[in-house]
Design an enzyme around this catalytic site. Structure first.
Site, PDB file in Angstrom:
ATOM      1  N   GLY C  30     -36.536  15.663 -12.873  1.00  0.00           N
ATOM      2  CA  GLY C  30     -36.589  14.239 -13.299  1.00  0.00           C
ATOM      3  C   GLY C  30     -37.694  14.328 -14.115  1.00  0.00           C
ATOM      4  O   GLY C  30     -37.948  13.399 -15.076  1.00  0.00           O
ATOM      5  N   CYS C 239      -6.848  -0.976  -9.934  1.00  0.00           N
ATOM      6  CA  CYS C 239      -6.409  -0.511 -11.403  1.00  0.00           C
ATOM      7  C   CYS C 239      -4.862  -0.656 -11.263  1.00  0.00           C
ATOM      8  O   CYS C 239      -4.106  -0.612 -10.816  1.00  0.00           O
ATOM      9  CB  CYS C 239      -6.398   1.205 -11.425  1.00  0.00           C
ATOM     10  SG  CYS C 239      -5.927   2.105 -12.430  1.00  0.00           S
ATOM     11  N   CYS C 242      -3.029   2.908 -11.228  1.00  0.00           N
ATOM     12  CA  CYS C 242      -2.811   3.528  -9.884  1.00  0.00           C
ATOM     13  C   CYS C 242      -3.478   3.001  -8.601  1.00  0.00           C
ATOM     14  O   CYS C 242      -3.185   3.250  -7.576  1.00  0.00           O
ATOM     15  CB  CYS C 242      -4.095   4.955  -9.958  1.00  0.00           C
ATOM     16  SG  CYS C 242      -5.485   4.429  -9.614  1.00  0.00           S
ATOM     17  N   CYS C 264      -8.744   2.653 -14.398  1.00  0.00           N
ATOM     18  CA  CYS C 264      -9.670   3.472 -13.939  1.00  0.00           C
ATOM     19  C   CYS C 264     -10.175   4.328 -15.400  1.00  0.00           C
ATOM     20  O   CYS C 264      -9.417   4.487 -16.272  1.00  0.00           O
ATOM     21  CB  CYS C 264      -8.927   4.702 -13.311  1.00  0.00           C
ATOM     22  SG  CYS C 264      -8.628   4.268 -11.590  1.00  0.00           S
ATOM     23  N   CYS C 270      -7.447   8.863 -12.184  1.00  0.00           N
ATOM     24  CA  CYS C 270      -6.205   8.032 -12.058  1.00  0.00           C
ATOM     25  C   CYS C 270      -4.902   8.714 -12.183  1.00  0.00           C
ATOM     26  O   CYS C 270      -3.708   8.474 -11.576  1.00  0.00           O
ATOM     27  CB  CYS C 270      -6.324   7.021 -13.409  1.00  0.00           C
ATOM     28  SG  CYS C 270      -5.363   5.706 -13.309  1.00  0.00           S
TER      29      CYS C 270
END
Lengths: 260, 232, 274
Positions: C30, C239, C242, C264, C270
């Protein structure tokens, strides 16, 4: 009810030059728990330089500032690692600037400004932070409804109160103040002084107050130190120094004030 | 038991702005005040009565000599203690009423008197109640308590000043002309408060412009005389 | 005259420097590490940091996937994919589970990553305190002292103004219980995927010349208040293609009447479901 002889801060022989200008010359002083010391003198006498050297914002060429809360002056401001100094500045000590805009975050709401020190200390509950912010707004006599307003919408006097709340929320035992009243209109100075006096007395903190205004020193401070050209030339109980000044310069200073 | 002892007190002012002019004001002042006693300083105007009171209080710095005060069960020399200790002793053991009221503007009369107690650690509500009581005794009506004393008459301001000294129970009281700007009725109230303070065992040093007042409350008189050239 | 480029475009010296910086970044999770960012054959803001990281770590055996906003077939994704195909000759793919190296802008794939994979983020602004503290020297000091009250101040003001922490993307996180880190502008919805991820996550900021990393199985905790916990928003609309409910959606205007559809954002995810 007796006075405890243990100081919480001692400065020894602080000396600092800016080029050829000697800003501090062998300045020594002591601060005791709960006392208000005013540093007075004319512009350029070294008052603010001394305050910043005591606070650790300016490094002196020589001398040291030692401090400690429990009668032991076991720590030295000049030798403190930066992280510890910062922690000290954000919790056990406080600094009140002449211009509140130097301390406030103008893009953050009043409430956020007040509770920043608590968040730095690890407070992670929003509801608690709100409560504390409201409590301190009331304490410094600002309408709690203003909690979500930006400081820029506040008057100068209210900004100064906000700065006080933001600083005192961590219950510092030592407060440094640089001309806290001189930026204020005369009409709000009295109220601010009264608030300050009451908070200082109630919170039992020690204060080092830089002011050029002898009336402010008389109303707030138990002791004064008079500075001239980087030196402390006279110290004592405030009314002693102002009513029975010993040093020629103090006599001049006191006699130069216009009676109100 | 003496609550206040003054020994060989000496005070000279040096005026640096007048080429170092020396003004001798007090020489060889010695006296003591017992519990329950009121002594009056008497002498011509300008003899140094006010200066003596201020020097006892530590408002003026004694040049030499000692001022011993009963504080917390011990006799302490005010001319030798550090400033922080002097402030503590003033907060608890010795009070001084000057002829002038010096306070933060715009602060209410009640708060001005109550703050004396709050600084000693008295709870806010108790302090306010005691402040109100002493102000009423001194005939400052309740409707004035919320007002700052700036607009009060000289006599009223004087009584607010007295209230600040009488609201608590400092063993030693120094009063500089406590009745100076008061009418007969109010002066009588102040005298009765002084009598009450004596009965409570406090030691009082006072000056009065009126010999009659002196006679009514003072147990003893201490003459203060103007210094002549020879005394310096 | 034919110009021959080194494998993966960058010269070996540059790749070595970047790898050394990445090692340091992995060692201090980080924490932003400065590096000598090179000029790349595309403008700043188009992924110069991500490309340099990819170029430094890619090998002939790697299988590369590049996504932009979750999609394998937007201009940027297509260009970068073809760039590496020509500069390295490695195989490319759109399948998340097949890829060994994934360069991404603004998303983490819906398909869970597995051990051995590397996810390379394109980062416009690596410094999370940037908008709160303009002095770089001061932000460095704040990181050194782990003093992040400024960011909490921002969260406080968000709750005050909007009633909740209204940070939709680039949600500030604490990595390995130490450094405040920008997750790059991925949606807040994706942030939990970073926590204890089996994949190695590398971050490259070309213009800002800084790299940072989150090693596999590292704690990544979003900043919040105990009474206002981290709660990312996502539509509950399925979605349109899908039918997935849990995936992150793009809202798309489909006609002049202003009708909308949610689909998506992850095209691979997807497509696999259809």
């Amino acid at each position: 009810m007796n006075y405890s002889p243990a100081p919480i801060l001692i400065a020894r022989d602080l000396t600092l030059s800016f080029g050829a200008l000697c800003a501090l010359e062998s300045v020594s002083l002591e601060i005791h728990p709960g006392e208000v010391l005013a540093i007075v003198g004319e512009s350029g006498s070294g008052k603010t330089t001394l305050l910043n050297a005591l606070y650790g914002a300016l490094a002196p060429d020589a001398g040291e500032v030692r401090f400690g809360e429990n009668g032991e002056l076991d720590r030295c401001v000049q030798a403190l690692p930066r992280q510890q100094l910062r922690h000290l500045h954000r919790s056990a000590w406080g600094y009140v600037h002449q211009n509140p805009r130097d301390a406030l975050r103008m893009e953050i709401t009043a409430g956020g400004n007040i509770v920043e020190r608590l968040m730095a200390a690890g407070e992670r509950h929003y509801g608690t932070l709100r409560e504390k912010a409201l409590f301190w707004l009331q304490k410094v006599e600002i309408d709690p409804k203003r909690i979500d307003d930006l400081p820029g919408t506040f008057s100068g006097g209210m900004q100064q109160r906000l700065q006080i709340a933001r600083t005192l929320i961590s219950h510092p035992y030592l407060l440094f103040m640089d001309e806290p009243t001189s930026g204020l209109d005369v009409s709000v100075q009295a109220g601010f002084l009264d608030l300050l006096r009451n908070l200082v007395s109630e919170q039992r903190m020690a204060v080092i107050l830089v002011t050029h205004d002898l009336a402010v020193a008389r109303l707030l401070a138990g002791r004064v130190a008079v500075m001239q050209r980087g030196r402390i030339i006279e110290t004592g109980v405030t009314d002693q120094v102002l009513d029975d000044p010993q040093h020629p310069y103090t006599q001049l200073l006191v006699s130069s004030v216009l009676p109100a | 038991m003496n609550l206040l002892e003054v020994k060989d007190l000496r005070k000279t002012f040096t005026l640096h702005l007048r080429g170092g002019l020396q003004l001798a004001v007090l020489r060889n002042i010695s006296f003591s005040v017992a519990a329950g006693e009121c002594v009056a300083l008497v002498g011509p105007s300008g003899a140094g009565k006010s200066t003596l009171l201020r020097t006892i209080y530590g408002n003026y710095r004694a040049e030499s000599g000692s001022v011993t005060v009963m504080h917390d069960g011990e006799l302490v020399d005010l001319t030798r203690v550090p400033p922080q200790q002097l402030l503590v002793i003033r907060r608890h053991s010795i009070a001084y009423v000057s002829q002038f009221l010096r306070v933060i503007p715009r602060v209410s009369t009640r708060a001005i008197v109550a703050n004396v107690l709050k600084d000693q650690g008295v709870r806010s509500a108790d302090a306010d109640a005691r402040a109100e009581a002493i102000l009423l005794t001194l005939k400052i009506p309740l409707r004035f308590h919320d007002l700052p004393p700036a607009t009060f008459s000289g006599g009223e301001q004087q009584r607010v000043n007295l209230a600040r000294a009488l609201v608590n129970d400092h063993p030693v009281l120094l009063l500089d002309e406590p009745t100076a700007s008061l009418d007969a009725e109010n002066a009588a109230v102040v005298l009765s408060l002084i009598q009450e303070a004596k009965r409570a065992g406090r030691a009082i040093v006072s000056t009065f412009h009126d010999p009659d007042m002196t006679a009514r409350v003072a147990d003893r008189q201490i003459p203060i005389t103007s210094l002549t050239e020879n005394d310096r | 005259m034919t110009i021959y480029y080194n494998f993966a475009y960058l010269d070996e010296g540059t790749k070595k420097k970047i790898r050394r910086t990445l090692l340091k970044a992995v060692a201090i999770p980080g924490h932003q590490i400065p590096f000598a960012s090179r000029e790349m054959p595309l403008p700043y803001g188009w992924g110069t940091g991500g490309i340099q990281v990819t170029a430094a770590v890619i090998g002939p055996e790697d299988i590369l996937k590049v996504i932009d906003q979750g999609s394998d077939d937007t201009t940027n994704a297509v260009s970068i994919r073809s760039f590496f195909r020509s500069a390295t000759g490695v195989r490319t793919t759109t399948l998340t589970r097949e890829a060994t190296l994934i360069q991404t802008r603004h998303r983490i794939p819906e398909t869970p990553l597995h051990a051995g994979q590397i996810l390379v983020y394109q980062v416009p602004m690596p410094e999370p305190l940037f908008k709160l503290e303009p002095r770089v020297s001061e932000t460095i000091a704040l990181h050194a002292m782990a003093d992040y009250s400024l960011m909490y101040l921002k969260l406080y003001d968000q709750i005050t103004r909007y009633g909740r922490i209204a940070i939709g993307y680039e949600y500030p996180v604490i990595v390995h219980d130490r450094y405040l880190t920008s997750p790059s502008p991925i949606p807040a919805y994706d942030v939990p995927k970073m926590h204890m991820s089996p994949a190695l996550q590398l971050f490259g900021a070309g213009r800002e010349k800084r790299l940072y990393a989150i090693p596999p199985y590292t704690r990544v905790i979003p900043l919040d208040f105990t009474d206002y916990p981290f709660d990312p928003v996502n539509t509950r609309q399925p979605c349109a293609l899908c039918g997935a409910v849990e995936s992150y959606k793009d809202e798309i205007v489909i006609d002049d009447a202003g009708n909308r559809q949610f689909i998506c954002s992850d095209t691979d995810f997807c497509g696999q479901r259809r």
